[in-house]
Design a protein around this motif. Structure first.
Motif, PDB file in Angstrom:
ATOM      1  N   ALA A  68       0.842  -1.206   0.000  1.00 43.10           N
ATOM      2  CA  ALA A  68       0.000   0.000   0.000  1.00 43.10           C
ATOM      3  C   ALA A  68       0.871   1.247   0.000  1.00 43.10           C
ATOM      4  O   ALA A  68       1.913   1.306   0.654  1.00 43.10           O
ATOM      5  CB  ALA A  68      -0.900  -0.003   1.233  1.00 43.10           C
ATOM      6  N   GLU A  69       0.434   2.243  -0.745  1.00 42.52           N
ATOM      7  CA  GLU A  69       1.182   3.505  -0.815  1.00 42.52           C
ATOM      8  C   GLU A  69       0.216   4.634  -1.177  1.00 42.52           C
ATOM      9  O   GLU A  69      -0.678   4.467  -1.998  1.00 42.52           O
ATOM     10  CB  GLU A  69       2.290   3.412  -1.862  1.00 42.52           C
ATOM     11  CG  GLU A  69       1.804   2.987  -3.238  1.00 42.52           C
ATOM     12  CD  GLU A  69       2.920   2.763  -4.230  1.00 42.52           C
ATOM     13  OE1 GLU A  69       4.000   3.347  -4.041  1.00 42.52           O
ATOM     14  OE2 GLU A  69       2.697   2.008  -5.202  1.00 42.52           O
ATOM     15  N   ASP A  70       0.407   5.783  -0.537  1.00 34.09           N
ATOM     16  CA  ASP A  70      -0.465   6.937  -0.762  1.00 34.09           C
ATOM     17  C   ASP A  70      -1.929   6.504  -0.659  1.00 34.09           C
ATOM     18  O   ASP A  70      -2.358   6.000   0.363  1.00 34.09           O
ATOM     19  CB  ASP A  70      -0.162   7.569  -2.125  1.00 34.09           C
ATOM     20  CG  ASP A  70       1.285   8.047  -2.210  1.00 34.09           C
ATOM     21  OD1 ASP A  70       1.814   8.507  -1.174  1.00 34.09           O
ATOM     22  OD2 ASP A  70       1.872   7.947  -3.292  1.00 34.09           O
ATOM     23  N   ASP A  71      -2.696   6.694  -1.735  1.00 37.24           N
ATOM     24  CA  ASP A  71      -4.113   6.324  -1.704  1.00 37.24           C
ATOM     25  C   ASP A  71      -4.379   4.929  -2.270  1.00 37.24           C
ATOM     26  O   ASP A  71      -5.529   4.502  -2.357  1.00 37.24           O
ATOM     27  CB  ASP A  71      -4.940   7.347  -2.501  1.00 37.24           C
ATOM     28  CG  ASP A  71      -4.904   8.726  -1.856  1.00 37.24           C
ATOM     29  OD1 ASP A  71      -4.790   8.777  -0.614  1.00 37.24           O
ATOM     30  OD2 ASP A  71      -4.986   9.717  -2.581  1.00 37.24           O
ATOM     31  N   LEU A  72      -3.308   4.230  -2.634  1.00 40.65           N
ATOM     32  CA  LEU A  72      -3.477   2.906  -3.248  1.00 40.65           C
ATOM     33  C   LEU A  72      -3.377   1.811  -2.192  1.00 40.65           C
ATOM     34  O   LEU A  72      -2.519   1.850  -1.319  1.00 40.65           O
ATOM     35  CB  LEU A  72      -2.397   2.683  -4.310  1.00 40.65           C
ATOM     36  CG  LEU A  72      -2.518   3.544  -5.569  1.00 40.65           C
ATOM     37  CD1 LEU A  72      -1.293   3.335  -6.456  1.00 40.65           C
ATOM     38  CD2 LEU A  72      -3.793   3.189  -6.331  1.00 40.65           C
ATOM     39  N   PRO A  73      -4.239   0.812  -2.274  1.00 47.23           N
ATOM     40  CA  PRO A  73      -4.178  -0.317  -1.318  1.00 47.23           C
ATOM     41  C   PRO A  73      -3.089  -1.297  -1.713  1.00 47.23           C
ATOM     42  O   PRO A  73      -2.516  -1.219  -2.809  1.00 47.23           O
ATOM     43  CB  PRO A  73      -5.563  -0.945  -1.474  1.00 47.23           C
ATOM     44  CG  PRO A  73      -5.877  -0.727  -2.930  1.00 47.23           C
ATOM     45  CD  PRO A  73      -5.323   0.647  -3.258  1.00 47.23           C
TER      46      PRO A  73
END
Length: 327
Positions: A96-101
């Motif tokens: 997961a990173e920033d708004d991504l799962p």
């Protein structure tokens, strides 16, 4: 003595593998690894080699790449070591990173640079085996085959495998691949024994809740695919690390493990692994620890697997799941 599938393919005779997920410190991307982490890895590697473990299992996400980087530092310090060992790594998970799962990605655009990153961190020109890290629902076998072919022709990866896949998923993938899938790595232990339950619960109501893939153990044996077990020591629940929420079954099993270890003048770790390795599929446990003493404590597992009787094997299973007696 029967040979492991990897041994029959001429890839490895190491009955145990060392999982390197704990190398490199924390999973915090902002925290760099230190010289102490390199020393810790070196001690773990030396402990493994001292008991005949020459197979080392990685993944590009382990401690966010630091596990491979630390291992690479050890290889750099010992130029002759690389050719004495088997290196396996995995790719296909994106954290997961920033708004991504968290997600899976078996696209060619992800696999190829992921392998380049693995090689750079390990400081090697090739890895012996690359595994696809868990199933990607969007995987396209033809695209994966194209990526694998490029990796094989370039000499970057010698063999390929998967993790946590069912027979149907493996068949679906294999139909497009020019080379055989040589490994499937799944969770297996005396604690996680659904791989046994599934086969024993055929035509029983108890099998209605089994989730292990139909025919997986038989399929992999027929196809000469090495079964690797992650989590084989069950976080030490039966060999000294008692969980606060331990069930009666766990406590009873731990007691029996201790009893067998004392009777056979060996370690609890060797008994726990021997139970797995007694299975005719010749499971290769991937022990996940950086503790040299715990690694060395596993050294007698192969011998104990040969010595373990059917009665001992079934009694361990019965204690681990007393509610499900064979009928």
């Amino acid at each position: 003595m029967k040979m492991m599938p990897l041994e029959r393919r001429g890839l490895s005779s190491s009955r145990l593998a060392l999982g390197c997920m704990g190398f490199g410190g924390s999973w915090n991307a902002e925290e760099a690894y230190t010289s102490e982490h390199v020393l810790q890895a070196e001690r773990a590697i030396d402990a493994a080699l001292s008991v005949g473990i020459t197979f080392f299992d990685h993944a590009d996400i382990y401690t966010r790449g630091k596990a491979e980087s630390v291992f690479g530092r050890v290889l750099k310090q010992r130029p002759g070591l690389r050719e004495q060992i088997v290196l396996q790594s995995k790719a296909g998970i994106q954290l997961a990173e920033d708004d991504l799962p968290g997600r899976y990605n078996f696209s060619k655009e992800h696999i190829l640079p992921a392998v380049d990153g693995i090689l750079e961190r390990l400081g090697t020109e090739y890895i012996d085996i690359l595994l696809l890290h868990r199933p990607d629902p969007l995987m396209e076998p033809d695209e994966i085959a194209e990526a694998f072919t490029r990796l094989k022709l370039s000499g970057k990866v010698l063999n390929f495998g998967v993790s946590n896949m069912s027979p149907g998923q493996i068949r679906f993938l294999q139909r497009a691949l020019p080379d055989p899938i040589v490994v499937n790595q799944i969770e297996m232990s005396l604690l996680r024994h659904d791989w046994i339950d599934h086969g024993m619960h055929v035509n029983q109501k108890a099998g209605l809740n089994d989730s292990f893939p139909e025919g997986l153990m038989e399929f992999m044996q027929m196809e000469n695919i090495q079964i690797q077990a992650w989590g084989p020591l069950a976080q030490g629940r039966f060999s000294g690390r008692v969980s606060e929420n331990a069930s009666e079954a766990e406590l009873k099993t731990a007691e029996l493990v201790q009893e067998l270890a004392k009777r056979n003048e060996t370690t609890p770790e060797s008994i726990v692994l021997a139970w797995l390795m007694k299975h005719p599929a010749l499971v290769q446990p991937v022990i996940g620890t950086v503790n040299p003493e715990r690694i060395v404590a596993c050294k007698d597992a192969v011998r104990q697997a040969e010595l373990m009787t059917r009665d001992e094997w079934y009694t361990l299973l019965h204690n681990a799941r007393p509610a499900n007696k064979p009928k």
